[in-house]
Scaffold this active site. Structure first.
Site, PDB file in Angstrom:
ATOM      1  N   LYS A 178      42.843  93.026  57.455  1.00  0.00           N
ATOM      2  CA  LYS A 178      42.640  91.781  58.210  1.00  0.00           C
ATOM      3  C   LYS A 178      43.737  90.828  57.731  1.00  0.00           C
ATOM      4  CE  LYS A 178      41.195  88.046  58.512  1.00  0.00           C
ATOM      5  NZ  LYS A 178      42.089  86.900  58.808  1.00  0.00           N
ATOM      6  N   GLU A 254      43.513  88.556  43.893  1.00  0.00           N
ATOM      7  CA  GLU A 254      44.605  87.714  43.395  1.00  0.00           C
ATOM      8  C   GLU A 254      44.403  86.355  44.034  1.00  0.00           C
ATOM      9  OE1 GLU A 254      48.326  89.591  44.383  1.00  0.00           O
ATOM     10  OE2 GLU A 254      47.489  91.505  43.762  1.00  0.00           O
ATOM     11  N   CYS A 288      51.859  81.880  45.320  1.00  0.00           N
ATOM     12  CA  CYS A 288      50.795  81.627  44.345  1.00  0.00           C
ATOM     13  C   CYS A 288      51.333  81.583  42.926  1.00  0.00           C
ATOM     14  CB  CYS A 288      49.685  82.662  44.472  1.00  0.00           C
ATOM     15  SG  CYS A 288      50.218  84.309  44.045  1.00  0.00           S
ATOM     16  N   GLU A 390      45.515  73.069  43.057  1.00  0.00           N
ATOM     17  CA  GLU A 390      46.600  73.814  43.711  1.00  0.00           C
ATOM     18  C   GLU A 390      46.939  73.143  45.039  1.00  0.00           C
ATOM     19  OE1 GLU A 390      45.774  77.658  45.642  1.00  0.00           O
ATOM     20  OE2 GLU A 390      47.537  78.457  44.633  1.00  0.00           O
TER      21      GLU A 390
HETATM   22  N1  LIG Z   1      48.332  83.682  47.523  1.00  0.00           N
HETATM   23  C1  LIG Z   1      47.644  82.607  47.361  1.00  0.00           C
HETATM   24  O1  LIG Z   1      47.260  82.272  46.291  1.00  0.00           O
HETATM   25  C2  LIG Z   1      47.312  81.850  48.553  1.00  0.00           C
HETATM   26  C3  LIG Z   1      46.668  80.649  48.436  1.00  0.00           C
HETATM   27  N2  LIG Z   1      46.387  79.957  49.521  1.00  0.00           N
HETATM   28  C4  LIG Z   1      45.700  78.672  49.350  1.00  0.00           C
HETATM   29  O2  LIG Z   1      44.606  78.691  50.180  1.00  0.00           O
HETATM   30  C5  LIG Z   1      44.609  77.551  51.028  1.00  0.00           C
HETATM   31  C6  LIG Z   1      44.017  77.909  52.351  1.00  0.00           C
HETATM   32  O3  LIG Z   1      44.820  78.892  53.005  1.00  0.00           O
HETATM   33  P1  LIG Z   1      44.124  80.027  53.849  1.00  0.00           P
HETATM   34  O4  LIG Z   1      45.062  80.854  54.608  1.00  0.00           O
HETATM   35  O5  LIG Z   1      43.022  79.392  54.628  1.00  0.00           O
HETATM   36  O6  LIG Z   1      43.626  80.942  52.655  1.00  0.00           O
HETATM   37  P2  LIG Z   1      42.369  81.783  52.623  1.00  0.00           P
HETATM   38  O7  LIG Z   1      42.101  82.238  51.262  1.00  0.00           O
HETATM   39  O8  LIG Z   1      41.265  81.046  53.316  1.00  0.00           O
HETATM   40  O9  LIG Z   1      42.756  83.014  53.573  1.00  0.00           O
HETATM   41  C7  LIG Z   1      43.316  84.217  53.127  1.00  0.00           C
HETATM   42  C8  LIG Z   1      42.742  85.336  53.963  1.00  0.00           C
HETATM   43  O10 LIG Z   1      41.318  85.392  53.814  1.00  0.00           O
HETATM   44  C9  LIG Z   1      40.674  85.355  55.084  1.00  0.00           C
HETATM   45  N3  LIG Z   1      39.382  84.709  54.900  1.00  0.00           N
HETATM   46  C10 LIG Z   1      39.133  83.389  54.828  1.00  0.00           C
HETATM   47  N4  LIG Z   1      37.808  83.175  54.625  1.00  0.00           N
HETATM   48  C11 LIG Z   1      37.222  84.386  54.567  1.00  0.00           C
HETATM   49  C12 LIG Z   1      35.887  84.832  54.379  1.00  0.00           C
HETATM   50  N5  LIG Z   1      34.883  83.967  54.191  1.00  0.00           N
HETATM   51  N6  LIG Z   1      35.646  86.149  54.384  1.00  0.00           N
HETATM   52  C13 LIG Z   1      36.649  87.030  54.543  1.00  0.00           C
HETATM   53  N7  LIG Z   1      37.933  86.675  54.740  1.00  0.00           N
HETATM   54  C14 LIG Z   1      38.222  85.370  54.743  1.00  0.00           C
HETATM   55  C15 LIG Z   1      41.662  84.607  55.954  1.00  0.00           C
HETATM   56  O11 LIG Z   1      41.411  84.846  57.311  1.00  0.00           O
HETATM   57  C16 LIG Z   1      42.981  85.176  55.465  1.00  0.00           C
HETATM   58  O12 LIG Z   1      43.220  86.455  56.023  1.00  0.00           O
HETATM   59  C17 LIG Z   1      46.063  77.151  51.082  1.00  0.00           C
HETATM   60  O13 LIG Z   1      46.201  75.814  51.377  1.00  0.00           O
HETATM   61  C18 LIG Z   1      46.532  77.500  49.719  1.00  0.00           C
HETATM   62  O14 LIG Z   1      46.232  76.448  48.843  1.00  0.00           O
HETATM   63  C19 LIG Z   1      46.672  80.428  50.761  1.00  0.00           C
HETATM   64  C20 LIG Z   1      47.319  81.615  50.947  1.00  0.00           C
HETATM   65  C21 LIG Z   1      47.734  82.403  49.822  1.00  0.00           C
HETATM   66  O1  LIG Z   2      53.478  90.898  44.386  1.00  0.00           O
HETATM   67  C1  LIG Z   2      54.350  90.022  44.346  1.00  0.00           C
HETATM   68  O2  LIG Z   2      55.469  90.256  43.950  1.00  0.00           O
HETATM   69  C2  LIG Z   2      54.105  88.653  44.798  1.00  0.00           C
HETATM   70  C3  LIG Z   2      52.948  88.113  44.799  1.00  0.00           C
HETATM   71  C4  LIG Z   2      52.741  86.789  45.286  1.00  0.00           C
HETATM   72  C5  LIG Z   2      51.514  86.347  45.579  1.00  0.00           C
HETATM   73  O3  LIG Z   2      50.437  87.059  45.261  1.00  0.00           O
HETATM   74  C6  LIG Z   2      51.271  85.118  46.340  1.00  0.00           C
HETATM   75  O4  LIG Z   2      52.169  84.303  46.478  1.00  0.00           O
HETATM   76  O5  LIG Z   2      50.171  84.988  46.873  1.00  0.00           O
END
Ligand SMILES: NC(=O)C1=CN([C@@H]2O[C@H](COP(=O)(O)OP(=O)(O)OC[C@H]3O[C@@H](n4cnc5c(N)ncnc54)[C@H](O)[C@@H]3O)[C@@H](O)[C@H]2O)C=CC1
Ligand SMILES: O=C(O)/C=C/C=C(\O)C(=O)O
Length: 486
Positions: A178, A254, A288, A390
């Site tokens: 997803k 993660e 992240c 964050e």
């Molecule tokens: N890699 C990271 O650490 C990331 C952090 N973020 C943070 O998260 C905040 C929100 O971004 P989002 O894209 O909304 O992140 P999110 O964590 O809500 O979404 C990531 C994934 O999880 C899915 N998802 C969301 N709620 C869910 C649920 N209850 N059950 C199953 N799947 C679910 C989303 O559709 C998407 O595919 C950002 O502003 C940022 O601060 C966002 C993306 C990556």
């Molecule tokens: O696997 C990597 O090299 C990078 C990871 C980065 C994330 O997990 C992120 O930005 O969410």
């Protein structure tokens, strides 16, 4: 208009309900496609296809045959490199200079590296003494875990999705992915590559949609999923754990970070400035692992800040296909609002805005995009929300420190524990500080230098478990012990 469908059992299919949502280019704010939204029915079909594929030709392949197929997938991504590049850049707005060096090559490498790793990993064996003197032989055998749900985010869409799909398939599992609703394109394109490579139907499935009450929740609560691997926000991780608790599923998470950089007076200033510019601003700060808190030893504080500011002000915001662009937009209007709310809050909390702090004027059709200025603050208390939470944007707070102990204490004073960067030319200090930092990944004199054989994941609220190298195999397999009485 480009129509983006689910990929189930080797075929592209639309939603039975007819529900769709717009695919938007964040650089312009314009709709560039229509995405089908999966209901319970499509998710169920995808999980059933994945379950059936485990018992089909995929499950009967030898390790060598499976690895050869995964190499073909990697070659298939590379053969269509420009298509993947354009798809990723249209979904995210990120510059092609970044995606062509990071996202797309890593998308291919994630299949090759784990295929090669799987061929070469031994399992354990133990001889046991028994009272009759004959002994017993124990040996471990790795079996695929089963059907893996992969829920991935929008910041590095192909890279982070294949980082999970690569090892999952290398271990013989099947997957239902997803992708983020913001970035459906490359995950869908990969379906074509899977078919062309000869991956059997049902091994790789994709369902599109949102999180709560949509495809994400339907997938992570589906009773026939054996493991869930997720990258995204910490709160979403908590929601997935709660929702899937009844089915006792293995999870690998993660999650978020509020990562520190510690810049000591004995650092190589050029490297520290260049590295911190990347760690704070790469991918418009949407990584992240990125740095949002910079601690600088007082004797070099002014010079470091001056040079960091100059570097931030040289960033070129622009279109993804402009060779001069070094920074794209944020992912969406919604995310722009969130980041700007922190820019406002920083001022309310008493920050000095060293540079940025608002939105830039962009020309032509870019005026409709989610653009934000790279921003540096000083002067906030360590208790300020801007220093604690964050933000996930191109911004950092820079704070002076007077001793190693003080820097370590401030760096660790967070509920997160994902990554940290240490800038020093003193090897003894590097080891000492790295040892005391509470983070899963410590970079010394570097940032985002990735060796895919290493453990990757976070402490505290930044994750559950580790992936990378043999750690991925731990999650994506069940180890079975066979004990033979001799
Ligand atoms: N890699 C990271 O650490 C990331 C952090 N973020 C943070 O998260 C905040 C929100 O971004 P989002 O894209 O909304 O992140 P999110 O964590 O809500 O979404 C990531 C994934 O999880 C899915 N998802 C969301 N709620 C869910 C649920 N209850 N059950 C199953 N799947 C679910 C989303 O559709 C998407 O595919 C950002 O502003 C940022 O601060 C966002 C993306 C990556
Ligand atoms: O696997 C990597 O090299 C990078 C990871 C980065 C994330 O997990 C992120 O930005 O969410």
């Amino acid at each position: 208009m480009n129509e983006i469908k689910h990929f189930i059992n080797g075929e592209f299919v639309g939603s039975g309900s007819g529900k769709t949502f717009p695919n938007v280019n964040p650089a312009t704010g314009k709709q560039i496609g229509i995405v089908h939204e999966a209901g319970m029915d499509e998710v169920d079909r995808a999980v059933k296809a994945a379950r059936a594929a485990l018992k089909g030709p995929w499950g009967r392949l030898s390790v060598a045959e499976r690895m050869a197929l995964l190499h073909k997938v990697a070659d298939g991504i590379n053969a269509r490199f420009d298509e993947f590049l354009e798809a990723e850049c249209l979904d995210t707005g990120k510059p092609k200079s970044l995606a062509s060096h990071v996202d797309i090559p890593r998308g291919a490498a994630n299949f090759k590296i784990f295929a090669d790793l799987m061929k070469n990993v031994p399992t354990e064996s133990f001889m046991l003494d028994t009272p009759d003197g004959q002994g017993a032989l124990n040996y471990g055998v790795r079996k695929p875990k089963g059907v893996i749900a992969v829920v991935s985010p929008w910041n590095l869409p192909l890279l982070l999705m294949t980082w999970k799909v690569g090892p999952a398939l290398a271990c013989g599992n099947t997957v239902v992915v997803k992708p983020s609703e913001e970035t459906p394109r490359t995950t869908t394109l990969l379906g074509e590559v899977m078919n062309d490579a000869g991956i059997p139907p049902g091994v790789y499935n994709v369902v599109h949609g949102f999180g709560p009450d949509s495809a994400g929740a339907f997938l992570t609560t589906h009773p026939d999923v054996d493991g869930i691997t997720f990258t995204g926000e910490t709160r979403t991780g908590a929601a997935i754990v709660k929702a899937s608790a009844d089915e006792i599923r293995h999870v690998s998470f993660e999650l978020g970070g509020k990562n520190p950089a510690l810049v000591f007076a004995d650092c190589d200033m050029d490297k520290a400035v260049e590295g911190t510019l990347r760690s704070a601003f790469a991918n418009c700060g949407q990584v992240c692992l990125g740095t949002e808190r910079v601690y600088v030893e007082r004797p070099i504080f002014d010079e470091f800040l001056r040079r960091l500011k100059a570097g931030a002000e040289q960033m070129q915001l622009g279109a993804w296909d402009d060779a001069c662009t070094s920074m794209g937009p944020l992912i969406s209007r919604e995310h722009l609002d969130k980041v700007l709310s922190y820019y406002k809050r920083a001022v309310e909390e008493g920050a000095t805005v060293v540079t940025g702090g608002g939105t830039p004027d962009m020309p032509g059709e870019l005026a409709g995009g989610s653009w934000v200025q790279p921003t540096i603050w000083t002067g906030l208390s360590e208790e300020a929300r801007v220093v604690k939470e964050e933000i996930f944007g191109p911004c950092c707070h820079v704070q002076p420190f007077d001793s190693e102990d003080e820097a370590i204490r401030m760096a660790n004073d967070t509920k997160y524990g994902l990554a940290a960067a240490v800038w020093t030319e003193n090897l003894g200090r590097a080891h000492r500080v790295a040892d005391q930092l509470e983070a899963g990944i410590i970079w010394v004199n570097s940032w985002f230098l990735r060796d895919l054989r290493t453990a990757f994941g976070g402490m505290k609220h930044s994750g559950i478990g580790r992936e990378g190298g043999v750690h991925s195999l731990e999650f994506y397999t069940e180890i079975k012990n066979v004990c033979i009485k001799l």
